[in-house]
Design a protein around this motif. Sequence first.
Motif, PDB file in Angstrom:
ATOM      1  N   THR A  37       0.829  -1.203   0.000  1.00  0.00           N
ATOM      2  CA  THR A  37       0.000   0.000   0.000  1.00  0.00           C
ATOM      3  C   THR A  37       0.861   1.250   0.000  1.00  0.00           C
ATOM      4  OG1 THR A  37      -1.799  -1.155   1.133  1.00  0.00           O
ATOM      5  CG2 THR A  37      -1.781   1.249   1.280  1.00  0.00           C
ATOM      6  N   THR A  57      -7.791   2.965   3.426  1.00  0.00           N
ATOM      7  CA  THR A  57      -8.794   2.449   2.500  1.00  0.00           C
ATOM      8  C   THR A  57      -8.190   1.414   1.557  1.00  0.00           C
ATOM      9  OG1 THR A  57     -10.029   4.522   2.587  1.00  0.00           O
ATOM     10  CG2 THR A  57     -10.458   3.087   0.710  1.00  0.00           C
ATOM     11  N   SER A  60      -7.259  -1.759   3.480  1.00  0.00           N
ATOM     12  CA  SER A  60      -8.457  -2.498   3.866  1.00  0.00           C
ATOM     13  C   SER A  60      -9.010  -3.283   2.688  1.00  0.00           C
ATOM     14  CB  SER A  60      -9.513  -1.522   4.404  1.00  0.00           C
ATOM     15  OG  SER A  60     -10.673  -2.205   4.778  1.00  0.00           O
ATOM     16  N   ARG A  61      -9.087  -2.646   1.542  1.00  0.00           N
ATOM     17  CA  ARG A  61      -9.586  -3.325   0.329  1.00  0.00           C
ATOM     18  C   ARG A  61      -8.657  -4.450  -0.100  1.00  0.00           C
ATOM     19  NH1 ARG A  61     -11.417   2.183  -2.795  1.00  0.00           N
ATOM     20  NH2 ARG A  61     -13.293   2.538  -1.531  1.00  0.00           N
ATOM     21  N   SER A  62      -7.357  -4.226   0.030  1.00  0.00           N
ATOM     22  CA  SER A  62      -6.389  -5.277  -0.322  1.00  0.00           C
ATOM     23  C   SER A  62      -6.556  -6.488   0.582  1.00  0.00           C
ATOM     24  CB  SER A  62      -4.956  -4.757  -0.213  1.00  0.00           C
ATOM     25  OG  SER A  62      -4.707  -3.782  -1.175  1.00  0.00           O
ATOM     26  N   VAL A  64      -9.329  -7.417   2.119  1.00  0.00           N
ATOM     27  CA  VAL A  64     -10.582  -8.093   1.739  1.00  0.00           C
ATOM     28  C   VAL A  64     -10.332  -8.984   0.532  1.00  0.00           C
ATOM     29  CG1 VAL A  64     -12.904  -7.732   0.832  1.00  0.00           C
ATOM     30  CG2 VAL A  64     -12.108  -6.379   2.772  1.00  0.00           C
ATOM     31  N   ARG A  65      -9.602  -8.463  -0.469  1.00  0.00           N
ATOM     32  CA  ARG A  65      -9.281  -9.288  -1.648  1.00  0.00           C
ATOM     33  C   ARG A  65      -8.415 -10.482  -1.253  1.00  0.00           C
ATOM     34  NH1 ARG A  65      -8.940  -4.265  -3.894  1.00  0.00           N
ATOM     35  NH2 ARG A  65      -6.683  -4.164  -3.748  1.00  0.00           N
ATOM     36  N   GLN A 113     -13.969  -4.772  10.247  1.00  0.00           N
ATOM     37  CA  GLN A 113     -13.541  -3.639   9.445  1.00  0.00           C
ATOM     38  C   GLN A 113     -13.862  -2.323  10.153  1.00  0.00           C
ATOM     39  OE1 GLN A 113     -15.680  -3.257   5.718  1.00  0.00           O
ATOM     40  NE2 GLN A 113     -13.796  -2.668   4.670  1.00  0.00           N
ATOM     41  N   LEU A 131     -15.921   4.046   3.744  1.00  0.00           N
ATOM     42  CA  LEU A 131     -16.440   2.731   3.368  1.00  0.00           C
ATOM     43  C   LEU A 131     -17.722   2.804   2.547  1.00  0.00           C
ATOM     44  CD1 LEU A 131     -15.835   0.726   6.667  1.00  0.00           C
ATOM     45  CD2 LEU A 131     -14.363   0.903   4.657  1.00  0.00           C
TER      46      LEU A 131
END
Length: 159
Positions: A37, A57, A60-62, A64-65, A113, A131
């Motif tokens: 990141t 952000t 967090s998205r990374s 989740v993936r 999260q 989010l």
Amino acid sequence: MDAQFSVFYRENIQQLVGFLLNHGASLHVAADIAQETMVKAYRRWHEIRSPRAWVHTVASRSLVRHVADVREEPAEHVPEPTSLLPDPDAVAAWETRQDTLRVLRQLPMRQRQVLAWTLSEYTPAEIAEELGMTSDAVRSSLKKARRAAVAYIRQEEGQ
């Protein structure tokens, strides 16, 4: 630009790793995602308006993936010190002290999260904005997370 980013990196990398740990990531995954990141942030430094929120952000998205698409086996032992893990042998002791992480890992992803953002000192309004949720939905998730955490702790104490 390099000096600004360097200061930002030093002030935020450990907090970002902690943020991902609070999401339920293992230490090595959190460190990898935080580092990736920060590389992305460096490449886009000139266009980022709110760097701290941006890296949270993106990280967090990374995560989740990563959780949705786990293909590799984690390493049992980090073999050498790095800037993120200066004393790899102390990692196990540090993780053991983190009882909170066990509780967080029991929570559903959305609750983890929202709680992770809260533990990184974001307000419900800021979390909602980052989010794409309403503030009421964030507060509801926080309330559910706290109740679930209390129930889990009581269950552990009863055993």
